[in-house]
Design a protein around this motif. Structure first.
Motif, PDB file in Angstrom:
ATOM      1  N   VAL A   1      36.174  25.395  46.305  1.00 33.68           N
ATOM      2  CA  VAL A   1      35.372  26.561  45.942  1.00 33.68           C
ATOM      3  C   VAL A   1      35.632  27.660  46.973  1.00 33.68           C
ATOM      4  N   GLY A   2      36.029  28.827  46.496  1.00 37.30           N
ATOM      5  CA  GLY A   2      36.274  29.947  47.397  1.00 37.30           C
ATOM      6  C   GLY A   2      37.682  30.026  47.939  1.00 37.30           C
ATOM      7  N   PHE A   3      38.593  29.187  47.455  1.00 37.26           N
ATOM      8  CA  PHE A   3      39.980  29.229  47.927  1.00 37.26           C
ATOM      9  C   PHE A   3      40.574  30.613  47.692  1.00 37.26           C
ATOM     10  N   LYS A   4      41.186  31.165  48.723  1.00 35.66           N
ATOM     11  CA  LYS A   4      41.788  32.504  48.756  1.00 35.66           C
ATOM     12  C   LYS A   4      40.756  33.635  48.712  1.00 35.66           C
ATOM     13  N   LYS A   5      39.471  33.280  48.727  1.00 35.56           N
ATOM     14  CA  LYS A   5      38.415  34.299  48.742  1.00 35.56           C
ATOM     15  C   LYS A   5      37.592  34.227  50.020  1.00 35.56           C
ATOM     16  N   ASP A   6      37.124  33.029  50.358  1.00 37.39           N
ATOM     17  CA  ASP A   6      36.283  32.847  51.538  1.00 37.39           C
ATOM     18  C   ASP A   6      37.135  32.494  52.756  1.00 37.39           C
ATOM     19  N   PRO A   7      36.722  32.902  53.950  1.00 37.65           N
ATOM     20  CA  PRO A   7      37.433  32.473  55.167  1.00 37.65           C
ATOM     21  C   PRO A   7      37.250  30.968  55.371  1.00 37.65           C
ATOM     22  N   MET A   8      38.319  30.268  55.619  1.00 37.63           N
ATOM     23  CA  MET A   8      38.271  28.815  55.827  1.00 37.63           C
ATOM     24  C   MET A   8      39.016  28.471  57.111  1.00 37.63           C
ATOM     25  N   ARG A   9      38.579  29.131  58.180  1.00 40.39           N
ATOM     26  CA  ARG A   9      39.254  28.985  59.461  1.00 40.39           C
ATOM     27  C   ARG A   9      38.854  27.681  60.160  1.00 40.39           C
ATOM     28  N   PRO A  10      39.723  27.164  61.041  1.00 39.55           N
ATOM     29  CA  PRO A  10      39.358  25.974  61.824  1.00 39.55           C
ATOM     30  C   PRO A  10      38.107  26.238  62.641  1.00 39.55           C
ATOM     31  N   HIS A  11      37.224  25.251  62.719  1.00 40.18           N
ATOM     32  CA  HIS A  11      35.984  25.472  63.452  1.00 40.18           C
ATOM     33  C   HIS A  11      36.122  25.121  64.930  1.00 40.18           C
ATOM     34  N   SER A  12      37.149  24.322  65.308  1.00 44.14           N
ATOM     35  CA  SER A  12      37.298  23.909  66.705  1.00 44.14           C
ATOM     36  C   SER A  12      38.772  23.744  67.048  1.00 44.14           C
ATOM     37  N   LEU A  13      39.373  24.788  67.550  1.00 50.48           N
ATOM     38  CA  LEU A  13      40.780  24.695  67.951  1.00 50.48           C
ATOM     39  C   LEU A  13      40.988  23.762  69.144  1.00 50.48           C
ATOM     40  N   PRO A  14      40.052  23.660  70.099  1.00 49.54           N
ATOM     41  CA  PRO A  14      40.224  22.633  71.137  1.00 49.54           C
ATOM     42  C   PRO A  14      40.331  21.221  70.560  1.00 49.54           C
ATOM     43  N   LEU A  15      39.551  20.939  69.514  1.00 47.08           N
ATOM     44  CA  LEU A  15      39.634  19.626  68.878  1.00 47.08           C
ATOM     45  C   LEU A  15      40.998  19.436  68.217  1.00 47.08           C
ATOM     46  N   VAL A  16      41.529  20.499  67.622  1.00 48.77           N
ATOM     47  CA  VAL A  16      42.873  20.443  67.023  1.00 48.77           C
ATOM     48  C   VAL A  16      43.912  20.126  68.085  1.00 48.77           C
ATOM     49  N   MET A  17      43.829  20.801  69.220  1.00 42.60           N
ATOM     50  CA  MET A  17      44.795  20.577  70.285  1.00 42.60           C
ATOM     51  C   MET A  17      44.679  19.172  70.868  1.00 42.60           C
ATOM     52  N   LEU A  18      43.457  18.672  70.997  1.00 42.37           N
ATOM     53  CA  LEU A  18      43.257  17.291  71.449  1.00 42.37           C
ATOM     54  C   LEU A  18      43.914  16.317  70.478  1.00 42.37           C
ATOM     55  N   GLY A  19      43.687  16.525  69.181  1.00 41.16           N
ATOM     56  CA  GLY A  19      44.279  15.652  68.183  1.00 41.16           C
ATOM     57  C   GLY A  19      45.792  15.708  68.202  1.00 41.16           C
ATOM     58  N   ALA A  20      46.347  16.908  68.353  1.00 42.49           N
ATOM     59  CA  ALA A  20      47.800  17.052  68.411  1.00 42.49           C
ATOM     60  C   ALA A  20      48.366  16.339  69.632  1.00 42.49           C
ATOM     61  N   GLY A  21      47.663  16.436  70.770  1.00 43.43           N
ATOM     62  CA  GLY A  21      48.111  15.753  71.976  1.00 43.43           C
ATOM     63  C   GLY A  21      48.106  14.247  71.817  1.00 43.43           C
TER      64      GLY A  21
END
Length: 453
Positions: free
Chosen positions: A200-220
């Motif tokens: 719901v809201g694809f291409k209409k609502d902002p769906m940005r990552p909520h925690s980039l530190p968590l993303v970087m931890l996961g990538a590490g």
């Protein structure tokens, strides 16, 4: 995975404590990749979907482990049946295997090989989950994992790595899972999202990552665990091939991260942390099938090409209109295809096998084999995954209701939220919590109801 090793009767293979210990460590590293993936995906979604994203990976640890013991190992690595599936009654329940019984041709016990391969089987369906963020019923997802590993992953693992599997016998090179893991998962993700549709809201609502530190931890954590994923896939540490794969894993990942960031800077004007993390994962994906065949310079080329092409591919979902929530298709499917096909160009013939790529005088032979492997796995996984999703959707519904998706799938499916900003201390607001000091029971109940809403 390495090809089978033929030995003379006089050259009896004995259990190696060093290789056994090495493989147990590699197995633990691969296991760590699934929680790492959970954090990587969990940080990329909106707050209201964080716990669901974590759980979609963690549930694979439970379901696939049990299925692997019951029949999965037998289907994937049992005695070949028609070059498409395996079966050995001794492997059912892992009940008739000697403690020191060796995996055929190697110096490690069958149990060690089984547990190492189990970690691959766990991770692969978890990869799919990133494409389905925000909108899939947890029960439907659990059922999908159960059916998918049974009719897709176990057979494909046999095709690619099982003795007698048709792609294995053809000579398709997949050191650690470009076809069986990444193309398999990416194609499955595409098949499922074509059935369940967009958020719901694809291409209409902002769906940005909520925690980039968590993303970087996961990538590490993924990067760290990937050394076990790749280097361990040679099943030993005696001849230096695993060391080459370890080095190439680092080299290709670094090259892919830099290439992705360069593309971002040129295309969008910024170097982003999300781009760095995604580029690293793209490099890890691409070197997975190729790292045992290429030189370190070849690994730089594989990583750089994958980083660039995957960065370009993630934007296709907006142009073509499919909702791949966390870019599973753009990274894992495209990265797996790139890495698998580049074997046909950069294989030196001097590491994993004597097969040479086009740039080393091998002509188009190996490239043709790689293309067959890529498109056979892609087509099978895409079609069967879409059919499974279609059947599950008709029987029980794959998606949560629209109102529940807007409210937040964490609250609806798990009765929890990832972050509690109320100071009450729990992951979810309780309807039975004591009223705040100074409030009557009636007023406290009203306050609790408001917080819970």
């Amino acid at each position: 995975m390495p090809p089978g090793i033929t030995t003379l009767a006089a050259d009896k293979i004995e259990l190696s404590a060093a290789n056994t210990g090495f493989m147990l460590i590699c197995s633990a590293l691969v296991m760590l990749m699934t929680p790492g993936l959970a954090f990587f995906y969990g940080g990329m979604v909106r707050v209201k979907s964080t716990l669901n994203m974590l759980m979609m990976s963690f549930i694979s640890l439970g379901i696939v482990t049990i299925l692997w013991v019951l029949y999965g190992f037998s289907l994937a690595f049992g005695t070949d049946v028609g070059s498409v599936i395996g079966w050995s009654s001794d492997y059912v329940g892992l009940s008739n295997i000697g403690v020191t019984e060796l995996w055929d041709g190697y110096t490690i016990p069958v149990y060690v090989f089984a547990v190492f391969q189990l970690m691959f089987a766990i991770l692969t369906p978890a990869l799919i989950s990133g494409a389905l963020a925000d909108r899939v019923k947890f029960t439907a997802w659990a059922l999908f994992i159960t059916l998918w590993v049974t009719v897709v992953y176990f057979p494909v693992a046999h095709w690619v790595w099982g003795s007698g599997g048709w792609l294995f016998e053809m000579g398709v090179i997949d050191f650690a899972g470009g076809t069986a893991v990444h193309i398999n998962a990416g194609a499955a993700a595409l098949g499922v999202i074509l059935v369940i549709g967009k958020r719901v809201g694809f291409k209409k609502d902002p769906m940005r990552p909520h925690s980039l530190p968590l993303v970087m931890l996961g990538a590490g954590l993924l990067w760290f665990g990937w050394f076990g994923f790749n280097a361990g896939s040679w099943l030993g540490n005696d001849d230096g091939v695993g060391a080459v794969m370890f080095l190439n894993t680092q080299v290709a990942t670094a090259a892919a991260m830099l290439a992705w960031l360069a593309y971002e800077k040129i295309r969008h004007g910024s170097f982003t942390t999300l781009g760095a993390a995604s580029g690293a994962v793209a490099g890890l994906v691409a070197i997975t099938p190729a790292g045992g065949s290429v030189s370190p310079l070849g690994a730089i080329a594989v990583g750089a090409i994958a980083g660039l092409l995957c960065a370009m591919a993630v934007g296709l979902k907006y142009k073509l209109g499919y909702d791949d929530s966390l870019d599973v298709i753009g990274v894992h499917l495209v990265g797996g295809i790139v890495g698998s096909l580049l074997v046909g160009f950069f294989a030196t013939g001097g590491v994993q096998s004597d097969a040479k790529g086009l740039f080393y005088g091998g002509g188009l032979d190996q490239l043709g084999k790689q293309a067959v492997g890529v498109f056979a796995v892609l087509a099978y996984s895409l079609v069967v995954s879409a059919l499974l999703a279609f059947v599950i959707d008709k029987v029980m519904g794959m998606r949560v209701p629209e109102d529940d998706e807007v409210l937040g799938i964490d609250q609806v499916e798990h009765a929890e939220t990832a972050y509690d900003f109320s100071g009450a201390g729990g992951g979810s607001a309780s309807r039975t919590a004591a009223p705040a000091p100074g409030l009557t029971d009636k007023a406290g109940a009203a306050q609790n109801k408001k917080v819970d809403a």
